[in-house]
Design an enzyme around this catalytic site. Structure first.
Site, PDB file in Angstrom:
ATOM      1  NE  ARG A   1      41.668  51.108  22.211  1.00  0.00           N
ATOM      2  CZ  ARG A   1      40.576  51.873  22.259  1.00  0.00           C
ATOM      3  NH1 ARG A   1      39.790  51.855  23.332  1.00  0.00           N
ATOM      4  NH2 ARG A   1      40.275  52.669  21.263  1.00  0.00           N
TER       5      ARG A   1
ATOM      6  CE  LYS B   1      27.795  37.791  42.675  1.00  0.00           C
ATOM      7  NZ  LYS B   1      26.319  37.717  42.564  1.00  0.00           N
TER       8      LYS B   1
ATOM      9  CE  LYS C   1      28.357  34.240  49.273  1.00  0.00           C
ATOM     10  NZ  LYS C   1      27.374  35.354  49.294  1.00  0.00           N
TER      11      LYS C   1
ATOM     12  CD  GLU D   1      24.013  34.027  51.054  1.00  0.00           C
ATOM     13  OE1 GLU D   1      24.741  34.750  50.357  1.00  0.00           O
ATOM     14  OE2 GLU D   1      23.836  32.820  50.842  1.00  0.00           O
TER      15      GLU D   1
ATOM     16  CG  ASP E   1      21.015  35.754  48.920  1.00  0.00           C
ATOM     17  OD1 ASP E   1      21.381  36.723  48.224  1.00  0.00           O
ATOM     18  OD2 ASP E   1      21.073  34.578  48.537  1.00  0.00           O
TER      19      ASP E   1
END
Length: 278
Positions: A98, A133, A165, A195, A216
């Site tokens: 598994r 992510k 950012k 960004e 972005d």
């Protein structure tokens, strides 16, 4: 794949699944029982992790397990392809099944999706890259799957590079001030990326001389204007809401890099079976 980092991760995943013991397997099979099995692709896919991950899972459980005929990372296969042959103690094969399948199904899903994105931008200058992510605890494996299937890696962690950012800018007050503070602290060997979501911000980045400008969530028309404005003075990254329907158009604007969070946060696991041989 760095086994110094990989092995502790795999041991933790095995410990999570085994906990105290595999009471079913130990009740049915003795330590002397032997078996053979194959990993089989249930549909077309790009393969990653047979030798580098699955085989290692079984060998960590029992070094005497023999894994052969592993399909190489990055290979595209059709339905029914045998991906890996495993032979050894029946208990070890069942204990590792598994964990090994969970991992390679996930990695092959990421690889298959990455391949689709890479194919979609073929013959443009754009490179497909991943993001941070990732599934908590699996970043090492997931970013490897992207790289092994034709994509490239963005930052592995926050320590890999400077990326200013929107929230950094909002808290600091301006791009110019954020860049100034970074350059006062960060070694000259580290590039600075910012960004942006407006042409005015792009112009501010150019005035600051940043090395990488992220566009972005810009529409294609604005993105083309930004590419023309930058005119080779910085590496250009496009990001935000990229999917297989939009990625070609984004690539054709002339950007250098397209970052796709979906490669790791939305990839569908592939269907791989472990078929027993008597």
């Amino acid at each position: 794949m760095d086994t110094f980092l990989l092995d502790p991760l795999l041991r933790n995943l095995l410990a999570e699944d085994l906990e105290h013991s595999d009471i079913t397997t130990e009740a049915i099979f003795s330590p002397e029982d032997q078996a053979q099995a194959y990993f089989i692709a249930r549909h077309p896919m790009t393969v990653v992790g047979m030798e580098t991950v699955a085989a290692r899972v079984f060998r960590l459980l029992d070094p005497s397990v023999v894994c052969t005929d592993a399909v190489a990372d990055g290979t595209r296969v059709e339905t029914g392809t045998a991906l890996l042959a495993i032979s050894g103690a029946t208990r070890a094969l069942l204990r590792g099944e598994r964990v090994a399948l969970n991992l390679v199904q996930r990695l092959c899903g990421i690889a298959t999706l990455t391949t689709a994105f890479v194919d979609a931008v073929r013959h443009t200058k754009a490179t497909i890259v991943d993001t941070r992510k990732t599934t908590p605890g699996l970043r090492l494996l997931e970013k490897y799957a992207v790289r092994a299937s034709g994509g490239r890696n963005h930052r592995y962690s926050l320590s890999d590079g400077v990326l200013i950012k929107d929230n950094h800018i909002a808290a600091c007050g301006s791009i110019t001030e954020a860049v100034r503070r970074v350059r006062a602290r960060v070694p000259h060997t580290i590039n600075v990326e910012v960004e942006t979501d407006t042409l005015a911000q792009v112009e501010e980045c150019l005035a600051c001389g940043v090395g990488v400008i992220m566009l972005d969530n810009m529409d294609l028309a604005t993105m083309r204007q930004a590419v023309n404005l930058i005119d080779g003075r910085a590496i250009i990254e496009a990001s935000g809401g990229v999917n297989l329907d939009t990625v070609r158009g984004i690539a054709e604007t002339g950007v250098d890099i397209i970052s796709v969070g979906a490669l790791t946060h939305s990839a569908r696991a592939c269907d791989i079976g472990m078929d027993w041989r008597s």
